[in-house]
Scaffold this motif. Structure first.
Motif, PDB file in Angstrom:
ATOM      1  N   THR A  28       0.843  -1.189   0.000  1.00 27.70           N
ATOM      2  CA  THR A  28       0.000   0.000   0.000  1.00 27.70           C
ATOM      3  C   THR A  28       0.881   1.243   0.000  1.00 27.70           C
ATOM      4  N   GLY A  29       0.230   2.406  -0.041  1.00 25.04           N
ATOM      5  CA  GLY A  29       0.986   3.654  -0.016  1.00 25.04           C
ATOM      6  C   GLY A  29       1.577   4.016  -1.357  1.00 25.04           C
ATOM      7  N   LEU A  30       0.879   3.697  -2.447  1.00 18.04           N
ATOM      8  CA  LEU A  30       1.382   3.946  -3.795  1.00 18.04           C
ATOM      9  C   LEU A  30       0.368   4.758  -4.581  1.00 18.04           C
ATOM     10  N   GLY A  31       0.851   5.540  -5.554  1.00 17.54           N
ATOM     11  CA  GLY A  31      -0.057   6.326  -6.373  1.00 17.54           C
ATOM     12  C   GLY A  31       0.547   6.707  -7.703  1.00 17.54           C
ATOM     13  N   ASN A  32      -0.322   7.197  -8.596  1.00 23.26           N
ATOM     14  CA  ASN A  32       0.069   7.637  -9.942  1.00 23.26           C
ATOM     15  C   ASN A  32       0.617   6.460 -10.752  1.00 23.26           C
ATOM     16  N   LEU A  33      -0.230   5.465 -10.936  1.00 23.99           N
ATOM     17  CA  LEU A  33       0.117   4.244 -11.676  1.00 23.99           C
ATOM     18  C   LEU A  33      -1.048   3.897 -12.596  1.00 23.99           C
ATOM     19  N   MET A  34      -0.730   3.409 -13.791  1.00 22.23           N
ATOM     20  CA  MET A  34      -1.766   3.020 -14.750  1.00 22.23           C
ATOM     21  C   MET A  34      -1.563   1.566 -15.187  1.00 22.23           C
ATOM     22  N   ILE A  35      -2.663   0.819 -15.249  1.00 21.62           N
ATOM     23  CA  ILE A  35      -2.690  -0.517 -15.845  1.00 21.62           C
ATOM     24  C   ILE A  35      -3.678  -0.452 -16.999  1.00 21.62           C
ATOM     25  N   HIS A  36      -3.236  -0.819 -18.210  1.00 25.89           N
ATOM     26  CA  HIS A  36      -4.108  -0.570 -19.351  1.00 25.89           C
ATOM     27  C   HIS A  36      -3.791  -1.470 -20.540  1.00 25.89           C
ATOM     28  N   GLY A  37      -4.762  -1.492 -21.453  1.00 25.74           N
ATOM     29  CA  GLY A  37      -4.517  -1.988 -22.789  1.00 25.74           C
ATOM     30  C   GLY A  37      -4.543  -3.482 -23.017  1.00 25.74           C
ATOM     31  N   GLY A  38      -5.552  -4.212 -22.492  1.00 27.32           N
ATOM     32  CA  GLY A  38      -5.601  -5.638 -22.772  1.00 27.32           C
ATOM     33  C   GLY A  38      -6.781  -6.309 -22.108  1.00 27.32           C
ATOM     34  N   THR A  39      -6.794  -7.639 -22.170  1.00 28.60           N
ATOM     35  CA  THR A  39      -7.876  -8.444 -21.615  1.00 28.60           C
ATOM     36  C   THR A  39      -7.334  -9.369 -20.529  1.00 28.60           C
ATOM     37  N   LEU A  40      -8.051  -9.439 -19.413  1.00 29.07           N
ATOM     38  CA  LEU A  40      -7.733 -10.369 -18.330  1.00 29.07           C
ATOM     39  C   LEU A  40      -8.910 -11.325 -18.187  1.00 29.07           C
ATOM     40  N   ARG A  41      -8.616 -12.617 -18.133  1.00 34.46           N
ATOM     41  CA  ARG A  41      -9.677 -13.629 -18.053  1.00 34.46           C
ATOM     42  C   ARG A  41      -9.386 -14.592 -16.907  1.00 34.46           C
ATOM     43  N   ALA A  42     -10.380 -14.778 -16.042  1.00 36.25           N
ATOM     44  CA  ALA A  42     -10.205 -15.672 -14.898  1.00 36.25           C
ATOM     45  C   ALA A  42     -10.134 -17.125 -15.366  1.00 36.25           C
ATOM     46  N   SER A  43      -9.222 -17.859 -14.778  1.00 37.04           N
ATOM     47  CA  SER A  43      -9.079 -19.278 -15.107  1.00 37.04           C
ATOM     48  C   SER A  43     -10.148 -20.091 -14.377  1.00 37.04           C
ATOM     49  N   ASP A  44     -10.220 -21.373 -14.685  1.00 35.29           N
ATOM     50  CA  ASP A  44     -11.232 -22.235 -14.076  1.00 35.29           C
ATOM     51  C   ASP A  44     -11.042 -22.387 -12.570  1.00 35.29           C
ATOM     52  N   GLU A  60      -3.658   6.002  -4.114  1.00 37.30           N
ATOM     53  CA  GLU A  60      -4.186   7.237  -4.669  1.00 37.30           C
ATOM     54  C   GLU A  60      -3.827   7.328  -6.147  1.00 37.30           C
ATOM     55  N   TYR A  61      -4.775   7.813  -6.931  1.00 35.13           N
ATOM     56  CA  TYR A  61      -4.588   8.077  -8.356  1.00 35.13           C
ATOM     57  C   TYR A  61      -4.071   6.840  -9.095  1.00 35.13           C
ATOM     58  N   ILE A  62      -4.821   5.761  -8.947  1.00 39.87           N
ATOM     59  CA  ILE A  62      -4.577   4.559  -9.734  1.00 39.87           C
ATOM     60  C   ILE A  62      -5.562   4.579 -10.908  1.00 39.87           C
ATOM     61  N   THR A  63      -5.075   4.371 -12.112  1.00 41.43           N
ATOM     62  CA  THR A  63      -5.914   4.406 -13.301  1.00 41.43           C
ATOM     63  C   THR A  63      -5.968   3.020 -13.937  1.00 41.43           C
ATOM     64  N   LEU A  64      -7.173   2.520 -14.133  1.00 40.71           N
ATOM     65  CA  LEU A  64      -7.414   1.257 -14.837  1.00 40.71           C
ATOM     66  C   LEU A  64      -8.158   1.614 -16.112  1.00 40.71           C
ATOM     67  N   LYS A  65      -7.522   1.420 -17.257  1.00 39.87           N
ATOM     68  CA  LYS A  65      -8.048   1.986 -18.498  1.00 39.87           C
ATOM     69  C   LYS A  65      -7.921   1.006 -19.658  1.00 39.87           C
ATOM     70  N   ASP A  66      -8.917   1.072 -20.536  1.00 40.56           N
ATOM     71  CA  ASP A  66      -8.897   0.289 -21.776  1.00 40.56           C
ATOM     72  C   ASP A  66      -8.678  -1.200 -21.492  1.00 40.56           C
ATOM     73  N   LEU A  67      -9.514  -1.731 -20.605  1.00 41.90           N
ATOM     74  CA  LEU A  67      -9.385  -3.128 -20.209  1.00 41.90           C
ATOM     75  C   LEU A  67     -10.686  -3.873 -20.492  1.00 41.90           C
ATOM     76  N   MET A  68     -10.549  -5.142 -20.860  1.00 38.75           N
ATOM     77  CA  MET A  68     -11.689  -6.047 -20.830  1.00 38.75           C
ATOM     78  C   MET A  68     -11.409  -7.087 -19.760  1.00 38.75           C
ATOM     79  N   LEU A  69     -12.346  -7.214 -18.819  1.00 37.80           N
ATOM     80  CA  LEU A  69     -12.195  -8.150 -17.712  1.00 37.80           C
ATOM     81  C   LEU A  69     -13.296  -9.196 -17.796  1.00 37.80           C
ATOM     82  N   ASP A  70     -12.892 -10.434 -17.974  1.00 34.15           N
ATOM     83  CA  ASP A  70     -13.822 -11.555 -18.073  1.00 34.15           C
ATOM     84  C   ASP A  70     -13.648 -12.413 -16.823  1.00 34.15           C
ATOM     85  N   SER A  71     -14.619 -12.327 -15.912  1.00 36.96           N
ATOM     86  CA  SER A  71     -14.515 -13.044 -14.644  1.00 36.96           C
ATOM     87  C   SER A  71     -14.867 -14.516 -14.752  1.00 36.96           C
ATOM     88  N   SER A  72     -15.318 -14.956 -15.906  1.00 33.30           N
ATOM     89  CA  SER A  72     -15.599 -16.379 -16.156  1.00 33.30           C
ATOM     90  C   SER A  72     -16.540 -16.981 -15.122  1.00 33.30           C
TER      91      SER A  72
END
Length: 505
Positions: A147-163, A204-216
């Protein structure tokens, strides 16, 4: 001024010609002949240098860039973009990429930082974890290693939950988790100690952008817990069983330009009765959901925190007729929610003991309606104005009361008015009516329109008589939402009445 310019040009030309003549003289008559040195390309190089020298006098002067002339050239800056494919993640989705993605996240948060955001939150400078447009199979929730982190971006793809993904987990989980467990998973034994936070917020200031999340159908999409200024932008979240997005505690999570649905459909799904889960759950204050589509879930948006705003949202998750709810306000006594410019499509709004609730400029289609649900009998500071309701002429009221637990008793400052209604029954706290005839008693019944039973707090009326004698008249009764006007004589008259259910104190 013109003469000075001409004189300067003449001086420059004479200097250049002098240099040229000197060069020729040395070349022809010099004691040591330079003929061999000025042959071929070397000769032409000298001519070009002389021409450049001349141009330096005749062209406007431009200061050279300090980075090239006054300082040694610096090494190229290494951008802090961490490509998950560089860590071995499989963009085809055939192999499990959990470990590789977590390593990329771990490296991103361990990079250099510039000062603090909120106290105790390190500014990572906009570091990015780039999913490179791939489709990645994930077997564990993706958590930041500390914890205690900020100004980070995760973006640009698809995450899919496994079985074997945990059914109570989230694909991306911004939570304060066990640092020791995370360190073991990410190979960073000292990360927790290095990045421990004294802040009351996790991130603080975490950006999650342009993602497809498939929770299966194995859990949820995104969890944001006790974090500040989180942005979820242009995300498509599907196949969740718990929550598409869960916001718990914290402050100012903004969800925008996104699409959420348990099942990927565009309406008319044969399995709609079986839709479950909640697309967005706001269990915190001061959040915003804007320009979002919720196309399948039992509850579109569940709000149990204060001062949230919903704008430009289209809910057609599960029809009210099948037991679904578009927006459920579950904060009895302190709602403080604004729902504006939205579209409730065959699914409505439920508000428990609403206090300071504003619903306006919203379109309700397919007999969708608003329910005020009594928990402790409180309805205070409600505006339901300037909306459009469209139904199928089945006699459905646009605003309904659920008093199954107890009746509403504490009713103040409720305004339900100026709504445009077609194919449904209009309900309001402000009503107008008239009656005419011959007699000494006129009764106007407002039960068909007024929302709350047996509550009229203010009456205005006018009496117009065609008789030669004008009688005395008075307001006699307002019980059971019926207004009675009585005259001292039998006369032919028309009575016009306006009432409202506003109670100031």
């Amino acid at each position: 001024m013109e003469e000075a310019k001409m004189a300067r040009k003449a001086l420059i030309w004479s200097m250049v010609m002098g240099l040229a003549l000197s060069f020729i003289a040395n070349h022809v008559y010099g004691e040591h002949s330079l003929e061999g040195q000025f042959s071929g390309s070397h000769y032409h190089d000298q001519i070009r240098k002389m021409q450049a020298f001349k141009d330096s006098f005749t062209q406007p002067s431009i200061a050279p860039s300090p980075s090239y002339t006054q300082q040694p050239q610096q090494a190229a800056f290494s951008a802090r973009v961490y490509h998950v494919t560089s860590y071995g993640a499989d963009p085809t989705g055939r192999r499990d990429s959990t470990e590789a993605v977590l390593r990329a996240i771990s490296d991103a948060v361990q990079g250099s930082s510039e000062g603090l955001l909120m106290e105790g939150i390190k500014n990572l400078g906009g570091a990015q974890v780039n999913l490179d447009g791939g489709n990645y199979l994930i077997s564990l929730p993706l958590r930041l290693p500390a914890t205690g982190l900020g100004n980070l971006m995760i973006h640009g793809g698809t995450l899919r939950a496994s079985d074997d993904f945990a059914t109570d987990g989230f694909l991306i989980d911004l939570s304060a988790s066990s640092t020791s467990n995370n360190n073991e998973e990410n190979g960073g034994s000292s990360m927790g100690a290095q990045l421990s936070s004294s802040s009351s917020y996790n991130y603080e200031y975490i950006t999650l952008k342009d993602l497809m999340l498939d929770s299966s159908y194995k859990g949820g999409g995104i969890a944001v817990r006790n974090s500040l200024r989180t942005s979820i932008d242009n995300c498509y979240i599907a196949h969740f069983t718990s929550n598409g997005i869960l916001v718990q505690g914290g402050h100012e999570t903004y969800i925008r330009n996104s699409f959420l649905g348990q099942h990927i459909t565009a309406g008319g799904d044969h399995g709609e009765k079986m839709f479950s889960g909640t697309a967005i759950s706001l269990m915190g204050n001061d959040n915003a959901v804007t320009d979002v589509v919720i196309f399948s879930a039992a509850i579109g948006i569940l709000i149990s925190g204060q001062a949230n705003i919903i704008s430009g949202v289209h809910c057609y998750n599960k029809a009210t007729g099948f037991g679904g709810t578009g927006i459920y306000l579950q904060l009895p006594g302190l709602t403080q929610t604004r729902i504006i410019n939205s579209y409730l499509d065959y699914t409505g709004i439920v508000a428990e003991d609403p206090v300071q609730l504003h619903i306006s400029n919203t379109f309700f289609l397919g007999d969708a309606y608003i329910v005020l649900k009594s928990i402790n009998g409180v309805a205070n500071g409600i505006n339901i104005v300037d909306n459009m309701f469209c139904g199928s002429d089945k006699g459905v009221d646009i605003v309904q009361l659920d008093q199954s637990k107890r009746p509403f008793k504490d009713i103040k400052q409720v305004v339900i008015d100026r709504n445009n209604v077609k194919g449904m029954n209009i309900k309001a706290t402000v009503a107008r009516g008239s009656v005419n005839g011959v007699g000494n008693s006129w009764v106007v019944d407002f039960n068909r329109v007024l929302v709350f039973p047996n509550l009229i707090s203010h009456v205005q009326y006018s009496l117009s008589s065609t008789s030669s004698q004008f009688p005395n008249h008075a307001l006699r009764n307002v019980s059971n939402n019926r207004v009675q006007i009585q005259t001292s004589l039998n006369v032919s008259a028309s009575v016009f009445v306006t009432v409202d259910q506003w109670v100031a104190n």
